[in-house]
Design a protein around this motif. Structure first.
Motif, PDB file in Angstrom:
ATOM      1  N   UNK A  18       1.012  -1.237  -0.264  1.00 49.76           N
ATOM      2  CA  UNK A  18       0.174  -0.167   0.595  1.00 49.76           C
ATOM      3  C   UNK A  18       0.988   1.063   0.379  1.00 49.76           C
ATOM      4  N   UNK A  19       0.239   1.968  -1.167  1.00 39.82           N
ATOM      5  CA  UNK A  19       1.139   3.627  -0.847  1.00 39.82           C
ATOM      6  C   UNK A  19       0.451   4.287  -0.725  1.00 39.82           C
ATOM      7  N   UNK A  30       2.314  -8.275  -5.053  1.00 38.12           N
ATOM      8  CA  UNK A  30       3.296  -7.656  -5.721  1.00 38.12           C
ATOM      9  C   UNK A  30       3.727  -8.820  -6.228  1.00 38.12           C
ATOM     10  N   UNK A  31       3.233  -9.966  -5.105  1.00 43.43           N
ATOM     11  CA  UNK A  31       3.876 -11.052  -5.231  1.00 43.43           C
ATOM     12  C   UNK A  31       3.256 -12.885  -4.894  1.00 43.43           C
ATOM     13  N   UNK A  32       3.420 -14.126  -5.021  1.00 44.37           N
ATOM     14  CA  UNK A  32       2.099 -14.513  -4.884  1.00 44.37           C
ATOM     15  C   UNK A  32       3.146 -15.484  -4.039  1.00 44.37           C
ATOM     16  N   UNK A  72       5.406   3.582   2.375  1.00 44.11           N
ATOM     17  CA  UNK A  72       5.083   1.543   1.865  1.00 44.11           C
ATOM     18  C   UNK A  72       5.051   0.615   2.235  1.00 44.11           C
ATOM     19  N   UNK A  73       3.636  -0.175   2.720  1.00 45.44           N
ATOM     20  CA  UNK A  73       3.200  -0.619   3.869  1.00 45.44           C
ATOM     21  C   UNK A  73       3.212  -1.854   2.872  1.00 45.44           C
ATOM     22  N   UNK A  74       3.469  -3.387   3.669  1.00 46.90           N
ATOM     23  CA  UNK A  74       3.657  -4.492   2.737  1.00 46.90           C
ATOM     24  C   UNK A  74       2.768  -5.418   3.691  1.00 46.90           C
TER      25      UNK A  74
END
Length: 89
Positions: A18-19, A30-32, A72-74
């Protein structure tokens, strides 16, 4: 049929970013990853990339750049969850 089953299980977790910043608030898948643990390891790797920047301030799953006031939250979520607000998908 078995292949489809195994492929779905192979990407059971999705890393989302999340930006948030002045004028922006967006989500991107972004990725699996096959497991939550692998997804969380990927989050740690992503955060480590930002450690070279002097204006970076870190929390558990996020980095904020003080110069641009951008965060930037992951997140690692099951593939069945989509965190984007309805209507923005």
């Amino acid at each position: 049929m078995r292949k489809g089953c195994c492929f779905a299980a192979a990407l059971a977790w999705v890393m989302w970013i999340r930006t948030q910043g002045p004028g922006t608030d967006s989500w991107s898948g972004v990725s699996g990853h096959p497991t939550r643990e692998r997804c969380l390891a990927s989050v740690r790797q992503q955060l480590d990339v930002w450690r070279q920047y002097k204006d970076a301030v870190f929390s558990e799953n996020a980095v904020t750049f003080t110069g641009t006031n951008t965060t930037f939250s992951y997140f690692c979520l099951p593939e069945t969850e989509d965190p984007r607000p309805k209507g923005k998908r």
